[in-house]
Design a protein around this motif. Structure first.
Motif, PDB file in Angstrom:
ATOM      1  N   GLY A  38     -30.479 -12.106 -17.952  1.00 39.38           N
ATOM      2  CA  GLY A  38     -31.312 -12.997 -17.150  1.00 39.38           C
ATOM      3  C   GLY A  38     -32.768 -13.017 -17.542  1.00 39.38           C
ATOM      4  N   LEU A  39     -33.166 -12.153 -18.480  1.00 36.20           N
ATOM      5  CA  LEU A  39     -34.579 -12.012 -18.838  1.00 36.20           C
ATOM      6  C   LEU A  39     -34.814 -12.328 -20.312  1.00 36.20           C
ATOM      7  N   ALA A  40     -36.070 -12.690 -20.625  1.00 41.65           N
ATOM      8  CA  ALA A  40     -36.509 -12.917 -22.010  1.00 41.65           C
ATOM      9  C   ALA A  40     -35.522 -13.840 -22.737  1.00 41.65           C
ATOM     10  N   GLU A  41     -34.963 -13.383 -23.871  1.00 42.30           N
ATOM     11  CA  GLU A  41     -34.065 -14.246 -24.644  1.00 42.30           C
ATOM     12  C   GLU A  41     -32.745 -14.496 -23.918  1.00 42.30           C
ATOM     13  N   LYS A  42     -32.482 -13.747 -22.835  1.00 41.45           N
ATOM     14  CA  LYS A  42     -31.285 -13.970 -22.007  1.00 41.45           C
ATOM     15  C   LYS A  42     -31.647 -14.688 -20.710  1.00 41.45           C
ATOM     16  N   ARG A  43     -32.782 -15.331 -20.691  1.00 35.68           N
ATOM     17  CA  ARG A  43     -33.294 -15.952 -19.464  1.00 35.68           C
ATOM     18  C   ARG A  43     -32.340 -17.016 -18.918  1.00 35.68           C
ATOM     19  N   GLY A  44     -32.413 -17.185 -17.595  1.00 35.96           N
ATOM     20  CA  GLY A  44     -31.649 -18.242 -16.950  1.00 35.96           C
ATOM     21  C   GLY A  44     -30.226 -17.880 -16.589  1.00 35.96           C
ATOM     22  N   VAL A  45     -29.773 -16.694 -16.966  1.00 37.93           N
ATOM     23  CA  VAL A  45     -28.415 -16.267 -16.635  1.00 37.93           C
ATOM     24  C   VAL A  45     -28.473 -15.447 -15.348  1.00 37.93           C
ATOM     25  N   PRO A  46     -27.889 -15.912 -14.262  1.00 41.98           N
ATOM     26  CA  PRO A  46     -27.941 -15.148 -13.013  1.00 41.98           C
ATOM     27  C   PRO A  46     -27.303 -13.774 -13.198  1.00 41.98           C
ATOM     28  N   ALA A  47     -27.893 -12.759 -12.565  1.00 39.56           N
ATOM     29  CA  ALA A  47     -27.375 -11.403 -12.722  1.00 39.56           C
ATOM     30  C   ALA A  47     -27.739 -10.557 -11.515  1.00 39.56           C
ATOM     31  N   GLY A  48     -26.780  -9.782 -11.048  1.00 33.52           N
ATOM     32  CA  GLY A  48     -27.045  -8.786 -10.032  1.00 33.52           C
ATOM     33  C   GLY A  48     -27.343  -7.448 -10.670  1.00 33.52           C
ATOM     34  N   GLN A  49     -27.633  -6.477  -9.824  1.00 34.12           N
ATOM     35  CA  GLN A  49     -27.964  -5.151 -10.322  1.00 34.12           C
ATOM     36  C   GLN A  49     -26.790  -4.519 -11.073  1.00 34.12           C
ATOM     37  N   ARG A  50     -25.561  -4.756 -10.601  1.00 32.62           N
ATOM     38  CA  ARG A  50     -24.406  -4.163 -11.278  1.00 32.62           C
ATOM     39  C   ARG A  50     -24.268  -4.692 -12.712  1.00 32.62           C
ATOM     40  N   ALA A  51     -24.642  -5.951 -12.905  1.00 29.50           N
ATOM     41  CA  ALA A  51     -24.628  -6.491 -14.266  1.00 29.50           C
ATOM     42  C   ALA A  51     -25.620  -5.756 -15.147  1.00 29.50           C
ATOM     43  N   HIS A  52     -26.760  -5.386 -14.592  1.00 27.36           N
ATOM     44  CA  HIS A  52     -27.765  -4.659 -15.369  1.00 27.36           C
ATOM     45  C   HIS A  52     -27.317  -3.243 -15.671  1.00 27.36           C
ATOM     46  N   VAL A  53     -26.627  -2.613 -14.723  1.00 27.66           N
ATOM     47  CA  VAL A  53     -26.044  -1.297 -15.002  1.00 27.66           C
ATOM     48  C   VAL A  53     -25.065  -1.417 -16.163  1.00 27.66           C
ATOM     49  N   GLN A  54     -24.244  -2.448 -16.119  1.00 30.56           N
ATOM     50  CA  GLN A  54     -23.254  -2.632 -17.182  1.00 30.56           C
ATOM     51  C   GLN A  54     -23.919  -2.933 -18.515  1.00 30.56           C
ATOM     52  N   ASP A  55     -25.039  -3.654 -18.508  1.00 31.91           N
ATOM     53  CA  ASP A  55     -25.784  -3.894 -19.754  1.00 31.91           C
ATOM     54  C   ASP A  55     -26.116  -2.573 -20.448  1.00 31.91           C
ATOM     55  N   VAL A  56     -26.574  -1.607 -19.657  1.00 25.86           N
ATOM     56  CA  VAL A  56     -26.979  -0.314 -20.217  1.00 25.86           C
ATOM     57  C   VAL A  56     -25.758   0.444 -20.733  1.00 25.86           C
ATOM     58  N   VAL A  57     -24.706   0.505 -19.925  1.00 22.99           N
ATOM     59  CA  VAL A  57     -23.496   1.210 -20.339  1.00 22.99           C
ATOM     60  C   VAL A  57     -22.909   0.578 -21.603  1.00 22.99           C
ATOM     61  N   ASP A  58     -22.884  -0.754 -21.647  1.00 19.42           N
ATOM     62  CA  ASP A  58     -22.340  -1.447 -22.821  1.00 19.42           C
ATOM     63  C   ASP A  58     -23.153  -1.145 -24.076  1.00 19.42           C
ATOM     64  N   ALA A  59     -24.473  -1.053 -23.952  1.00 24.05           N
ATOM     65  CA  ALA A  59     -25.307  -0.753 -25.117  1.00 24.05           C
ATOM     66  C   ALA A  59     -24.957   0.616 -25.693  1.00 24.05           C
ATOM     67  N   VAL A  60     -24.683   1.572 -24.815  1.00 24.45           N
ATOM     68  CA  VAL A  60     -24.302   2.914 -25.264  1.00 24.45           C
ATOM     69  C   VAL A  60     -22.897   2.900 -25.863  1.00 24.45           C
ATOM     70  N   ASP A  61     -21.971   2.229 -25.181  1.00 21.53           N
ATOM     71  CA  ASP A  61     -20.586   2.176 -25.657  1.00 21.53           C
ATOM     72  C   ASP A  61     -20.468   1.449 -26.987  1.00 21.53           C
TER      73      ASP A  61
END
Length: 231
Positions: A38-61
């Protein structure tokens, strides 16, 4: 090799870490600045907090990262604190940079006067508009730094601010460092007080404002290196 995964706060993306990331890489660390949905180059994509948690986990995985230091600034401390317990023994440390910390069942907006923020989100179709230059006053930023910050800022997905955090164990159990930027406030948030007494958390103070990746990027890199020195 230690892997730093860096998340900036509201309105910001991976780009905000450019100078600090360069300092860490020059010191021999692997660094992955991350833009939350939802931010910067990913702007405009609606996202809740759980999506942001998953962003972090996915980056590690997806990077198959080990010896991970998760760094969350401001808002990002909330999803980062939740992601930290989900990556298990791949975590080396969490560093909260002048950030909120997650409290089970509570949102980013819980515990502070937020009526104006909620009204702004409602008036802007579910998005929190970026702050203005006046809001940056007294935070140790030069005019050029303010211009760079505001020039790259994008609206923040409002649902991520109102969705409650989910923790499965006490946050104090995590190995963590809290970095308090003194021009913003002298003390960490109340939710960090207990964990800071646990023996698992360290407190570091920086004589700069709320956005140290702009106002003091080299000093911030030094603080991060000292929080997780190479073994």
């Amino acid at each position: 090799m230690t892997n730093f995964v860096l998340m900036a706060g509201a309105w910001l993306g991976a780009w905000a870490w450019e100078e600090t990331a360069a300092e860490l890489r020059a010191a021999g660390y692997a660094v992955r600045p991350l833009t939350l949905t939802g931010l910067a180059e990913k702007r405009g994509v609606p996202a809740g907090q759980r999506a942001h948690v998953q962003d972090v986990v996915d980056a590690v995985d997806q990077g198959d990262l080990r010896d991970v230091v998760l760094v969350g600034h401001s808002y990002a401390g909330v999803p980062v604190g939740q992601a930290a317990e989900r990556i298990g023994d791949r975590l080396r440390r969490v560093v909260f940079v002048d950030s909120s910390v997650p409290v089970d069942g509570e949102s980013f907006l819980s515990g502070w006067p937020s009526d104006s923020v909620r009204a702004a989100i409602e008036a802007n179709d579910g998005w929190w508009p970026p702050i203005t230059a006046d809001d940056c006053a007294g935070q140790g930023l030069t005019d050029d730094q303010v211009s760079r910050f505001l020039g790259g800022a994008t609206p923040h997905p409002g649902a991520s601010l109102t969705e409650p955090a989910e923790l499965t164990r006490p946050l104090a159990d995590l190995p963590a460092t809290y970095v308090k930027c003194l021009l913003d406030d002298e003390e960490p948030p109340d939710a960090a007080a207990g964990p800071l007494k646990s023996g698992h958390w360290d407190l570091v103070r920086m004589d700069t404002g709320h956005w140290p990746m702009f106002s003091a990027p080299r000093e911030l890199a030094r603080v991060l290196r000292e929080a997780a020195p190479r073994e």
